[in-house]
Design an enzyme around this catalytic site. Sequence first.
Site, PDB file in Angstrom:
ATOM      1  N   HIS A   1      64.239  23.436  59.448  1.00  0.00           N
ATOM      2  CA  HIS A   1      64.186  23.784  58.029  1.00  0.00           C
ATOM      3  C   HIS A   1      64.076  22.490  57.187  1.00  0.00           C
ATOM      4  CE1 HIS A   1      63.696  26.991  55.410  1.00  0.00           C
ATOM      5  NE2 HIS A   1      64.551  26.275  54.303  1.00  0.00           N
TER       6      HIS A   1
ATOM      7  N   TYR B   1      62.120  24.441  44.849  1.00  0.00           N
ATOM      8  CA  TYR B   1      61.447  23.121  45.329  1.00  0.00           C
ATOM      9  C   TYR B   1      61.015  22.259  43.991  1.00  0.00           C
ATOM     10  CZ  TYR B   1      61.758  24.798  50.051  1.00  0.00           C
ATOM     11  OH  TYR B   1      62.175  25.315  51.225  1.00  0.00           O
TER      12      TYR B   1
ATOM     13  N   ARG C   1      57.863  28.280  59.443  1.00  0.00           N
ATOM     14  CA  ARG C   1      59.483  28.381  59.899  1.00  0.00           C
ATOM     15  C   ARG C   1      59.576  28.410  61.175  1.00  0.00           C
ATOM     16  NH1 ARG C   1      58.353  32.799  56.307  1.00  0.00           N
ATOM     17  NH2 ARG C   1      59.528  32.744  54.317  1.00  0.00           N
TER      18      ARG C   1
ATOM     19  N   LYS D   1      58.692  36.620  58.312  1.00  0.00           N
ATOM     20  CA  LYS D   1      59.996  36.972  57.526  1.00  0.00           C
ATOM     21  C   LYS D   1      59.626  38.172  56.711  1.00  0.00           C
ATOM     22  CE  LYS D   1      63.926  34.952  55.265  1.00  0.00           C
ATOM     23  NZ  LYS D   1      64.646  33.879  54.419  1.00  0.00           N
TER      24      LYS D   1
ATOM     25  N   ARG E   1      60.401  21.665  57.064  1.00  0.00           N
ATOM     26  CA  ARG E   1      59.652  22.683  56.120  1.00  0.00           C
ATOM     27  C   ARG E   1      59.891  22.437  54.725  1.00  0.00           C
ATOM     28  NH1 ARG E   1      58.219  28.438  55.674  1.00  0.00           N
ATOM     29  NH2 ARG E   1      59.278  29.520  54.034  1.00  0.00           N
TER      30      ARG E   1
ATOM     31  N   HIS F   1      56.773  32.870  50.848  1.00  0.00           N
ATOM     32  CA  HIS F   1      58.036  33.236  50.024  1.00  0.00           C
ATOM     33  C   HIS F   1      57.627  34.536  49.263  1.00  0.00           C
ATOM     34  CE1 HIS F   1      59.757  29.003  49.740  1.00  0.00           C
ATOM     35  NE2 HIS F   1      60.105  29.510  50.562  1.00  0.00           N
TER      36      HIS F   1
END
Length: 193
Positions: A132, A167, A30, A57, A135, A158
Amino acid sequence: TLTEFNALLKAARDDRERCILLLMAGAGLRVGEMTQIRAEDIDFKKGYLHVESINAKFNKPRTVVLLPQVAKAIAKQLNGREKGWLFPSYREGHISSRQVQNILDGIATRAGLQDVKRKDKAGKDRHRIHPHLLRHSFAIWSLDNGVPVGDLQDQLGHASLATTGIYLKASPNHRREAYMRSGLSDIFSGKKP
């Protein structure tokens, strides 16, 4: 596409810009995580980058695999420094996410790939090439090249496999390749009883 990413690499003005591109599209970081990398977070011998919980995150620390090309770009950027920010600011601290967005916008413009995709609710331009997107591209390229979805989940940081699963929908090649590797087609060809 990989062709467009290579055009971005060619349009990078210096090692700093190349390193920024490679960390986002070659490690899946990120933008906020990338700006806060310190030399002390990098393990060149093992090929890892440790993302501190305060930089990640949901305050979830993780270890990111560094491909050799990415590690080489980081080493060039550090230029022998063993401490401090990977991307120090000209003033104090590290560069900001906004600065990275501006750098990427400049690279994409020089590569002839940047345009305004749409306007957001506040009336600001939203560009085609943004951090992003790199990424996201990393995630799709990883799946297309056989990286297991669980490993990709860990790399991207994640919390939920469902988030990484998005994805899979964007990368049907991964699903096709998984079926081809499975040997399931042998059942229908008469090779397996």
